[in-house]
Each structure stands twice: as structure tokens, then as C-alpha cells.
Design a protein around this motif. Structure first.
Motif, PDB file in Angstrom:
ATOM      1  N   TYR A  21       0.828  -1.211   0.000  1.00 24.07           N
ATOM      2  CA  TYR A  21       0.000   0.000   0.000  1.00 24.07           C
ATOM      3  C   TYR A  21       0.866   1.267   0.000  1.00 24.07           C
ATOM      4  O   TYR A  21       0.670   2.167  -0.822  1.00 24.07           O
ATOM      5  CB  TYR A  21      -0.928  -0.006   1.215  1.00 24.07           C
ATOM      6  N   PHE A  22       1.819   1.332   0.935  1.00 25.37           N
ATOM      7  CA  PHE A  22       2.642   2.530   1.033  1.00 25.37           C
ATOM      8  C   PHE A  22       3.566   2.691  -0.173  1.00 25.37           C
ATOM      9  O   PHE A  22       3.859   3.816  -0.592  1.00 25.37           O
ATOM     10  CB  PHE A  22       3.429   2.547   2.344  1.00 25.37           C
ATOM     11  N   LYS A  23       4.002   1.597  -0.758  1.00 25.51           N
ATOM     12  CA  LYS A  23       4.807   1.688  -1.978  1.00 25.51           C
ATOM     13  C   LYS A  23       3.990   2.337  -3.091  1.00 25.51           C
ATOM     14  O   LYS A  23       4.481   3.207  -3.808  1.00 25.51           O
ATOM     15  CB  LYS A  23       5.290   0.307  -2.405  1.00 25.51           C
ATOM     16  N   LYS A  24       2.744   1.936  -3.232  1.00 17.53           N
ATOM     17  CA  LYS A  24       1.876   2.515  -4.262  1.00 17.53           C
ATOM     18  C   LYS A  24       1.587   3.987  -4.001  1.00 17.53           C
ATOM     19  O   LYS A  24       1.325   4.750  -4.922  1.00 17.53           O
ATOM     20  CB  LYS A  24       0.570   1.733  -4.359  1.00 17.53           C
ATOM     21  N   ASN A  26       3.806   5.965  -2.870  1.00 13.34           N
ATOM     22  CA  ASN A  26       5.130   6.610  -2.944  1.00 13.34           C
ATOM     23  C   ASN A  26       5.642   7.071  -1.588  1.00 13.34           C
ATOM     24  O   ASN A  26       6.301   8.095  -1.483  1.00 13.34           O
ATOM     25  CB  ASN A  26       5.111   7.769  -3.947  1.00 13.34           C
ATOM     26  N   LYS A  27       5.326   6.299  -0.560  1.00 12.97           N
ATOM     27  CA  LYS A  27       5.822   6.589   0.792  1.00 12.97           C
ATOM     28  C   LYS A  27       6.873   5.528   1.117  1.00 12.97           C
ATOM     29  O   LYS A  27       6.607   4.532   1.795  1.00 12.97           O
ATOM     30  CB  LYS A  27       4.681   6.590   1.790  1.00 12.97           C
ATOM     31  N   LYS A  28       8.074   5.776   0.593  1.00 15.30           N
ATOM     32  CA  LYS A  28       9.166   4.803   0.640  1.00 15.30           C
ATOM     33  C   LYS A  28       9.514   4.357   2.058  1.00 15.30           C
ATOM     34  O   LYS A  28       9.644   3.159   2.307  1.00 15.30           O
ATOM     35  CB  LYS A  28      10.395   5.399  -0.046  1.00 15.30           C
ATOM     36  N   GLU A  29       9.683   5.281   2.970  1.00 15.12           N
ATOM     37  CA  GLU A  29      10.105   4.918   4.326  1.00 15.12           C
ATOM     38  C   GLU A  29       9.048   4.070   5.034  1.00 15.12           C
ATOM     39  O   GLU A  29       9.389   3.108   5.731  1.00 15.12           O
ATOM     40  CB  GLU A  29      10.440   6.170   5.144  1.00 15.12           C
ATOM     41  N   SER A  30       7.798   4.396   4.859  1.00 17.12           N
ATOM     42  CA  SER A  30       6.729   3.605   5.468  1.00 17.12           C
ATOM     43  C   SER A  30       6.671   2.216   4.844  1.00 17.12           C
ATOM     44  O   SER A  30       6.493   1.220   5.544  1.00 17.12           O
ATOM     45  CB  SER A  30       5.378   4.306   5.305  1.00 17.12           C
ATOM     46  N   ALA A  31       6.839   2.151   3.527  1.00 19.27           N
ATOM     47  CA  ALA A  31       6.835   0.856   2.839  1.00 19.27           C
ATOM     48  C   ALA A  31       7.997  -0.001   3.344  1.00 19.27           C
ATOM     49  O   ALA A  31       7.808  -1.179   3.664  1.00 19.27           O
ATOM     50  CB  ALA A  31       6.927   1.053   1.335  1.00 19.27           C
ATOM     51  N   LEU A  32       9.186   0.582   3.418  1.00 19.63           N
ATOM     52  CA  LEU A  32      10.347  -0.169   3.906  1.00 19.63           C
ATOM     53  C   LEU A  32      10.140  -0.657   5.333  1.00 19.63           C
ATOM     54  O   LEU A  32      10.498  -1.790   5.667  1.00 19.63           O
ATOM     55  CB  LEU A  32      11.613   0.689   3.824  1.00 19.63           C
ATOM     56  N   PHE A  33       9.577   0.192   6.178  1.00 18.11           N
ATOM     57  CA  PHE A  33       9.307  -0.211   7.558  1.00 18.11           C
ATOM     58  C   PHE A  33       8.460  -1.479   7.589  1.00 18.11           C
ATOM     59  O   PHE A  33       8.771  -2.439   8.294  1.00 18.11           O
ATOM     60  CB  PHE A  33       8.597   0.912   8.326  1.00 18.11           C
ATOM     61  N   HIS A  34       7.387  -1.493   6.814  1.00 15.04           N
ATOM     62  CA  HIS A  34       6.473  -2.639   6.845  1.00 15.04           C
ATOM     63  C   HIS A  34       7.073  -3.878   6.183  1.00 15.04           C
ATOM     64  O   HIS A  34       6.866  -4.990   6.681  1.00 15.04           O
ATOM     65  CB  HIS A  34       5.129  -2.258   6.222  1.00 15.04           C
ATOM     66  N   PHE A  35       7.804  -3.707   5.101  1.00 14.36           N
ATOM     67  CA  PHE A  35       8.452  -4.871   4.490  1.00 14.36           C
ATOM     68  C   PHE A  35       9.475  -5.475   5.439  1.00 14.36           C
ATOM     69  O   PHE A  35       9.552  -6.697   5.596  1.00 14.36           O
ATOM     70  CB  PHE A  35       9.113  -4.505   3.159  1.00 14.36           C
ATOM     71  N   ARG A  36      10.247  -4.627   6.095  1.00 10.53           N
ATOM     72  CA  ARG A  36      11.250  -5.136   7.058  1.00 10.53           C
ATOM     73  C   ARG A  36      10.571  -5.801   8.259  1.00 10.53           C
ATOM     74  O   ARG A  36      11.076  -6.788   8.790  1.00 10.53           O
ATOM     75  CB  ARG A  36      12.151  -4.006   7.512  1.00 10.53           C
ATOM     76  N   ALA A  37       9.443  -5.277   8.677  1.00 11.17           N
ATOM     77  CA  ALA A  37       8.708  -5.876   9.793  1.00 11.17           C
ATOM     78  C   ALA A  37       8.101  -7.217   9.387  1.00 11.17           C
ATOM     79  O   ALA A  37       7.973  -8.122  10.217  1.00 11.17           O
ATOM     80  CB  ALA A  37       7.611  -4.931  10.280  1.00 11.17           C
ATOM     81  N   ALA A  38       7.738  -7.370   8.130  1.00 18.01           N
ATOM     82  CA  ALA A  38       7.134  -8.617   7.642  1.00 18.01           C
ATOM     83  C   ALA A  38       8.159  -9.727   7.460  1.00 18.01           C
ATOM     84  O   ALA A  38       7.851 -10.907   7.646  1.00 18.01           O
ATOM     85  CB  ALA A  38       6.422  -8.362   6.314  1.00 18.01           C
ATOM     86  N   LEU A  39       9.370  -9.362   7.102  1.00 14.64           N
ATOM     87  CA  LEU A  39      10.383 -10.351   6.717  1.00 14.64           C
ATOM     88  C   LEU A  39      10.625 -11.460   7.741  1.00 14.64           C
ATOM     89  O   LEU A  39      10.714 -12.636   7.357  1.00 14.64           O
ATOM     90  CB  LEU A  39      11.685  -9.628   6.359  1.00 14.64           C
ATOM     91  N   ILE A  56      12.206  -4.782  -0.925  1.00 20.47           N
ATOM     92  CA  ILE A  56      13.181  -3.987  -0.155  1.00 20.47           C
ATOM     93  C   ILE A  56      14.300  -3.521  -1.073  1.00 20.47           C
ATOM     94  O   ILE A  56      14.694  -2.346  -1.045  1.00 20.47           O
ATOM     95  CB  ILE A  56      13.716  -4.789   1.047  1.00 20.47           C
ATOM     96  N   LYS A  57      14.817  -4.419  -1.896  1.00 21.42           N
ATOM     97  CA  LYS A  57      15.896  -4.039  -2.817  1.00 21.42           C
ATOM     98  C   LYS A  57      15.435  -2.964  -3.793  1.00 21.42           C
ATOM     99  O   LYS A  57      16.174  -2.038  -4.088  1.00 21.42           O
ATOM    100  CB  LYS A  57      16.412  -5.262  -3.571  1.00 21.42           C
ATOM    101  N   SER A  58      14.227  -3.084  -4.303  1.00 25.13           N
ATOM    102  CA  SER A  58      13.731  -2.099  -5.267  1.00 25.13           C
ATOM    103  C   SER A  58      13.564  -0.724  -4.635  1.00 25.13           C
ATOM    104  O   SER A  58      13.766   0.292  -5.295  1.00 25.13           O
ATOM    105  CB  SER A  58      12.420  -2.557  -5.908  1.00 25.13           C
ATOM    106  N   LEU A  59      13.211  -0.689  -3.366  1.00 20.87           N
ATOM    107  CA  LEU A  59      13.024   0.589  -2.680  1.00 20.87           C
ATOM    108  C   LEU A  59      14.347   1.210  -2.223  1.00 20.87           C
ATOM    109  O   LEU A  59      14.408   2.404  -1.944  1.00 20.87           O
ATOM    110  CB  LEU A  59      12.086   0.422  -1.490  1.00 20.87           C
ATOM    111  N   ASN A  60      15.382   0.397  -2.125  1.00 20.65           N
ATOM    112  CA  ASN A  60      16.683   0.920  -1.677  1.00 20.65           C
ATOM    113  C   ASN A  60      17.546   1.426  -2.830  1.00 20.65           C
ATOM    114  O   ASN A  60      18.679   1.814  -2.612  1.00 20.65           O
ATOM    115  CB  ASN A  60      17.445  -0.162  -0.908  1.00 20.65           C
ATOM    116  N   LYS A  61      17.017   1.435  -4.027  1.00 22.09           N
ATOM    117  CA  LYS A  61      17.794   1.927  -5.179  1.00 22.09           C
ATOM    118  C   LYS A  61      17.785   3.423  -5.236  1.00 22.09           C
ATOM    119  O   LYS A  61      16.934   4.105  -4.841  1.00 22.09           O
ATOM    120  CB  LYS A  61      17.250   1.353  -6.488  1.00 22.09           C
TER     121      LYS A  61
END
Length: 61
Positions: A21-24, A26-39, A56-61
Motif C-alpha cells: 500500500y505505502f509503496k503505491k 510513494n511513501k518509501k520509508e513507510s513501505a520499507l518499515f512494513h516490508f522489514r517488519a514482515a520479513l 526492499i531491494k527495489s526501494l533501496n535503489k
């Protein structure tokens, strides 16, 4: 979806869907937070685990 997974006590899928949701939005930091929490909820060899790593890799580019 994220809220529904949260209500069914499935935090891994809840965080993953919030990440999407947050990736769509364009809220990169929120998206990364949730992906890292899910991992930690998924094996790195699982399909979902690999999907999360890719996100995570796509957002860290």
C-alpha cells in the motif's frame, strides 16, 4: 487486506500488504518499515520471503 490480516492475527501478511500500500502511495520509508517488519515472519526460501526481499531491494535503489 492489511487490516484484515491484522485482525486475524497474521502480522507477516498484514505488514506485507501495508508495505505494498505505502509503496503505491510513494511513501518509501513507510513501505520499507512494513516490508522489514514482515520479513521475519517468512522463510527466506519461501515465495513471500523472496517477494519481500525484492521489494526492499527495489526501494533501496
Amino acid at each position: 487486506m492489511a487490516v484484515a490480516y491484522g485482525k486475524t492475527n497474521d502480522p507477516g501478511n498484514s505488514h506485507y500488504n501495508f508495505g505494498i500500500y505505502f509503496k503505491k502511495k510513494n511513501k518509501k520509508e513507510s513501505a520499507l518499515f512494513h516490508f522489514r517488519a514482515a520479513l521475519p515472519y517468512f522463510s527466506k526460501d519461501s515465495e513471500r520471503g523472496r517477494d519481500i526481499e525484492k521489494e526492499i531491494k527495489s526501494l533501496n535503489k
